[in-house]
Scaffold this motif. Structure first.
Motif, PDB file in Angstrom:
ATOM      1  N   GLY A 108       0.838  -1.185   0.000  1.00 11.81           N
ATOM      2  CA  GLY A 108       0.000   0.000   0.000  1.00 11.81           C
ATOM      3  C   GLY A 108       0.881   1.245   0.000  1.00 11.81           C
ATOM      4  N   ASN A 109       0.246   2.407   0.117  1.00  8.17           N
ATOM      5  CA  ASN A 109       1.010   3.641   0.296  1.00  8.17           C
ATOM      6  C   ASN A 109       1.567   3.754   1.712  1.00  8.17           C
ATOM      7  OD1 ASN A 109       0.555   4.417  -2.336  1.00  8.17           O
ATOM      8  ND2 ASN A 109      -1.027   5.910  -1.846  1.00  8.17           N
ATOM      9  N   ARG A 110       1.089   2.880   2.564  1.00 12.12           N
ATOM     10  CA  ARG A 110       1.620   2.732   3.918  1.00 12.12           C
ATOM     11  C   ARG A 110       1.211   1.351   4.405  1.00 12.12           C
ATOM     12  NH1 ARG A 110      -2.445   6.142   3.744  1.00 12.12           N
ATOM     13  NH2 ARG A 110      -1.034   7.902   3.588  1.00 12.12           N
ATOM     14  N   PHE A 111       1.846   0.879   5.456  1.00 14.55           N
ATOM     15  CA  PHE A 111       1.421  -0.375   6.066  1.00 14.55           C
ATOM     16  C   PHE A 111       1.631  -0.268   7.567  1.00 14.55           C
ATOM     17  CE2 PHE A 111       5.930  -1.033   5.251  1.00 14.55           C
ATOM     18  CZ  PHE A 111       6.373  -1.693   6.397  1.00 14.55           C
ATOM     19  N   PHE A 112       0.969  -1.159   8.312  1.00 15.06           N
ATOM     20  CA  PHE A 112       1.097  -1.166   9.762  1.00 15.06           C
ATOM     21  C   PHE A 112       2.185  -2.150  10.157  1.00 15.06           C
ATOM     22  CE2 PHE A 112      -0.196  -2.698  14.024  1.00 15.06           C
ATOM     23  CZ  PHE A 112      -0.130  -1.486  14.707  1.00 15.06           C
ATOM     24  N   ASP A 113       3.184  -1.643  10.844  1.00 12.56           N
ATOM     25  CA  ASP A 113       4.261  -2.482  11.358  1.00 12.56           C
ATOM     26  C   ASP A 113       3.789  -3.078  12.680  1.00 12.56           C
ATOM     27  OD1 ASP A 113       6.555  -3.491  12.669  1.00 12.56           O
ATOM     28  OD2 ASP A 113       7.854  -2.108  11.602  1.00 12.56           O
ATOM     29  N   VAL A 120       3.874   2.638   8.909  1.00 15.08           N
ATOM     30  CA  VAL A 120       5.082   2.996   8.177  1.00 15.08           C
ATOM     31  C   VAL A 120       4.635   3.684   6.890  1.00 15.08           C
ATOM     32  CG1 VAL A 120       7.141   2.159   7.006  1.00 15.08           C
ATOM     33  CG2 VAL A 120       6.397   1.095   9.152  1.00 15.08           C
ATOM     34  N   GLU A 121       4.995   4.952   6.753  1.00 13.34           N
ATOM     35  CA  GLU A 121       4.567   5.739   5.603  1.00 13.34           C
ATOM     36  C   GLU A 121       5.499   5.487   4.424  1.00 13.34           C
ATOM     37  OE1 GLU A 121       2.243   7.495   3.462  1.00 13.34           O
ATOM     38  OE2 GLU A 121       1.734   8.057   5.529  1.00 13.34           O
ATOM     39  N   LEU A 122       4.913   5.125   3.286  1.00 11.71           N
ATOM     40  CA  LEU A 122       5.680   4.969   2.057  1.00 11.71           C
ATOM     41  C   LEU A 122       5.453   6.126   1.099  1.00 11.71           C
ATOM     42  CD1 LEU A 122       5.194   1.139   1.338  1.00 11.71           C
ATOM     43  CD2 LEU A 122       6.989   2.275   2.664  1.00 11.71           C
ATOM     44  N   LEU A 123       4.295   6.770   1.178  1.00  8.40           N
ATOM     45  CA  LEU A 123       3.956   7.871   0.285  1.00  8.40           C
ATOM     46  C   LEU A 123       4.977   8.993   0.418  1.00  8.40           C
ATOM     47  CD1 LEU A 123       1.657   8.676  -1.719  1.00  8.40           C
ATOM     48  CD2 LEU A 123       0.633   9.928   0.178  1.00  8.40           C
ATOM     49  N   TRP A 124       5.607   9.320  -0.707  1.00  6.20           N
ATOM     50  CA  TRP A 124       6.684  10.315  -0.805  1.00  6.20           C
ATOM     51  C   TRP A 124       7.980   9.815  -0.143  1.00  6.20           C
ATOM     52  CZ3 TRP A 124       4.477  12.222  -4.535  1.00  6.20           C
ATOM     53  CH2 TRP A 124       3.146  12.633  -4.512  1.00  6.20           C
ATOM     54  N   ASP A 125       8.116   8.519   0.011  1.00  5.84           N
ATOM     55  CA  ASP A 125       9.373   7.898   0.463  1.00  5.84           C
ATOM     56  C   ASP A 125      10.061   8.658   1.598  1.00  5.84           C
ATOM     57  OD1 ASP A 125       9.101   5.804  -1.320  1.00  5.84           O
ATOM     58  OD2 ASP A 125      10.406   6.671  -2.849  1.00  5.84           O
ATOM     59  N   PRO A 126       9.354   8.925   2.699  1.00  3.46           N
ATOM     60  CA  PRO A 126       9.959   9.730   3.766  1.00  3.46           C
ATOM     61  C   PRO A 126      10.893   8.956   4.695  1.00  3.46           C
ATOM     62  CG  PRO A 126       7.744   9.115   4.389  1.00  3.46           C
ATOM     63  CD  PRO A 126       7.959   8.565   3.014  1.00  3.46           C
ATOM     64  N   GLU A 127      10.754   7.595   4.714  1.00  5.75           N
ATOM     65  CA  GLU A 127      11.471   6.818   5.718  1.00  5.75           C
ATOM     66  C   GLU A 127      12.496   5.845   5.155  1.00  5.75           C
ATOM     67  OE1 GLU A 127       9.323   5.201   9.082  1.00  5.75           O
ATOM     68  OE2 GLU A 127       7.456   6.046   8.301  1.00  5.75           O
ATOM     69  N   LEU A 128      12.120   5.133   4.103  1.00  4.10           N
ATOM     70  CA  LEU A 128      12.881   3.964   3.684  1.00  4.10           C
ATOM     71  C   LEU A 128      13.452   4.120   2.281  1.00  4.10           C
ATOM     72  CD1 LEU A 128      10.428   1.189   4.947  1.00  4.10           C
ATOM     73  CD2 LEU A 128      12.467   2.060   6.113  1.00  4.10           C
ATOM     74  N   PRO A 377       0.013 -12.651  11.960  1.00  3.77           N
ATOM     75  CA  PRO A 377       0.667 -11.812  12.976  1.00  3.77           C
ATOM     76  C   PRO A 377       2.025 -11.271  12.564  1.00  3.77           C
ATOM     77  CG  PRO A 377       0.692 -14.133  13.620  1.00  3.77           C
ATOM     78  CD  PRO A 377      -0.206 -14.025  12.438  1.00  3.77           C
ATOM     79  N   HIS A 378       2.643 -11.828  11.498  1.00  9.04           N
ATOM     80  CA  HIS A 378       3.952 -11.348  11.063  1.00  9.04           C
ATOM     81  C   HIS A 378       3.914 -10.788   9.644  1.00  9.04           C
ATOM     82  CE1 HIS A 378       5.481 -13.276  14.655  1.00  9.04           C
ATOM     83  NE2 HIS A 378       4.955 -14.427  14.264  1.00  9.04           N
ATOM     84  N   SER A 379       2.716 -10.467   9.163  1.00  2.00           N
ATOM     85  CA  SER A 379       2.543 -10.038   7.782  1.00  2.00           C
ATOM     86  C   SER A 379       2.351  -8.520   7.686  1.00  2.00           C
ATOM     87  CB  SER A 379       1.320 -10.739   7.170  1.00  2.00           C
ATOM     88  OG  SER A 379       1.065 -10.273   5.862  1.00  2.00           O
ATOM     89  N   ARG A 380       2.837  -7.934   6.572  1.00  2.00           N
ATOM     90  CA  ARG A 380       2.536  -6.533   6.282  1.00  2.00           C
ATOM     91  C   ARG A 380       1.089  -6.354   5.845  1.00  2.00           C
ATOM     92  NH1 ARG A 380       7.529  -4.014   2.653  1.00  2.00           N
ATOM     93  NH2 ARG A 380       9.166  -4.097   4.275  1.00  2.00           N
TER      94      ARG A 380
END
Length: 473
Positions: A108-113, A120-128, A377-380
């Motif tokens: 997704g554009n983000r996922f729950f860790d 975890v935000e992926l939109l606009w690649d702020p973290e990874l 339980p261990h999936s994105r």
């Protein structure tokens, strides 16, 4: 010359091979690399017009003469099926890996860790960086390893990609923009007076900010083509998506944005012609998803509150056994209470389908069937996913409101299941490798990467898509 990784592809492309006919009648195909330099190899320019619906092609209100001319002299697909959720990051990643999110990891554009207990935000690649997000080889990875030159301008999920020779990352934050733009390219752009440093400011412009992005990104892409002549160039245009979100999929503003994108594509074609590259250049113009209009929002946190699955204090959630991730036309629910996983899942599957505006509720095998990872339980991946019906979108607001609330006028959304006609993406191909006059009834977003690999003559193994050989010369 670095072509040691190149293999003979199924598509015999005139720039990749020369044919030697021996007197005893055997035809031997010699890889292009052994006979010519990289600067004579094929070029592919992949342009993503974010959110451009496939039906704009038949809609006469959409003033897109360049795209219609490209299709008339090249090829197109009437519809392209995206991956679910039909949002930007997973679909752009499927475009260049040729696999579904279950394998490339961008769900997704983000996922729950689940381990960290946060989104975890992926939109606009702020973290990874790209290497931490994308779990499968991309077509630019294999092209670079084969000795070809690669470049990306604002391509999602590619921050700090080690196999892009020239890159402007898909970021907004000023420090990240400076840090991850290729240093030599940043210096060139600065000398040319292209105002890359204004991108963060333009992100705050309510109407037209992303059209300014597109103007600037096109200028950068033109410079890369003139100066560096990459064999693979990825360009991401954002304006159509922005105006559709704000004004709806068939609004005058959205048609205006589509016309501007069409103009930028024409500029890139003209740059290729003036640089003397047209005879070996293939253009692919695509979109990651379509759009639906909505006038109502579904506030799922209100349902979770009513079921006793979250507790709030003002505008804060202070306790929860289920976490909501709203994705515009799609939504995901993560079960946090492992001891009650089966019970909570059962109760939600009973309650959710009865909510106004919910089109579909998926769990388990149904999620896997959409090409997403196995929930657990261990999936994105979320444990339960939802798709909104026409006229609705999901909101992740804290539940101080009713479950259903009106929006401020007609807006646009995506994220829904990809099977709906209005969610289909666009695909147009034109240029050196394309057979004129070909129209495909349907294709998938995962077919793009294998098709690029076939044109470039590189091996992209173990993909789920296919090379569209019927439209290649």
């Amino acid at each position: 010359m670095r072509f040691t990784g190149m293999s003979v592809t199924r598509i015999i492309y005139p720039f990749m091979f020369k044919t030697l006919l021996f007197s005893f009648g055997v035809i031997v195909l010699v890889p292009f690399a052994s006979l010519a330099a990289v600067d004579e190899a094929p070029i592919v320019i992949l342009i993503s017009v974010d959110g451009l619906p496939s039906d704009y092609f038949e809609d006469r209100r959409a003033d897109i003469p360049t795209l219609r001319r490209m299709a008339a002299k090249g090829a197109r697909a009437k519809r392209m099926l995206s991956v679910f959720p039909t949002v930007t990051w997973p679909n752009h990643t499927s475009m260049i890996t040729g696999v579904m999110p279950a394998r490339h990891g961008v769900v997704g554009n983000r996922f729950f860790d689940r381990a960290a207990g946060r989104d975890v935000e992926l939109l606009w690649d702020p973290e990874l960086d790209k290497e931490a997000i994308v779990l499968r080889p991309t077509v630019y990875d294999v092209a670079h390893r084969a000795g070809l030159k690669t470049a990306g301008v604002a391509w999602p999920a590619s921050r700090n990609a080690k196999h892009l020779d020239w890159q402007v990352p898909c970021v907004i934050e000023p420090a990240l923009l400076t840090r991850y733009t290729t240093p030599s390219l940043l210096a060139e752009v600065t000398r040319l007076g292209i105002p890359l440093e204004r991108k963060p400011d333009w992100s705050k412009v309510e109407v037209g900010g992303k059209l300014l992005w597109d103007w600037m990104h096109t200028r950068i892409a033109q410079h890369i083509l003139r100066t560096h002549r990459p064999n693979l160039l990825l360009v991401h245009l954002d304006g159509v998506d922005s105006l559709e979100h704000r004004n709806g999929r068939n609004s005058p503003e959205s048609y205006w944005a589509a016309n501007i994108a069409d103009h930028h594509i024409n500029e890139l074609m003209e740059t290729v012609r003036m640089a003397g590259l047209a005879a070996r250049t293939t253009f692919l113009v695509v979109s990651d998803h379509g759009f639906r209009n909505y006038t109502k929002q579904i506030n799922l946190n209100a349902t979770l509150r009513d079921m006793g699955l979250i507790k709030t204090a003002g505008n804060r959630i202070v306790e929860r056994s289920v976490h909501l991730l709203a994705m515009s036309g799609g939504a995901g629910l993560y079960i946090l209470d492992e001891a009650k996983r089966a019970t909570l899942t059962r109760d939600l599957l009973v309650r959710l389908p009865s909510i106004e505006g919910v089109e579909a509720v998926l769990d388990g095998n149904a999620i896997v069937a959409q090409g997403l990872p196995v929930p657990g339980p261990h999936s994105r991946a979320p444990d339960i996913m939802l798709s909104a019906a026409e006229g609705y979108t999901f909101s992740g607001r804290i539940p101080t409101l009713d479950v259903i609330t009106p929006s401020e006028g007609t807006k646009g959304a995506h994220g829904h299941l990809p099977s709906g006609a209005k969610m289909h993406g666009s695909f147009i191909a034109f240029g050196a490798a394309i057979k004129p006059g070909t129209t495909l009834a349907e294709m998938r977003v995962v077919d793009i990467a294998p098709t690029i690999a076939a044109v470039l003559g590189v091996d992209l193994p173990d993909v789920e898509g296919r090379a569209l050989s019927e439209l290649l010369r």
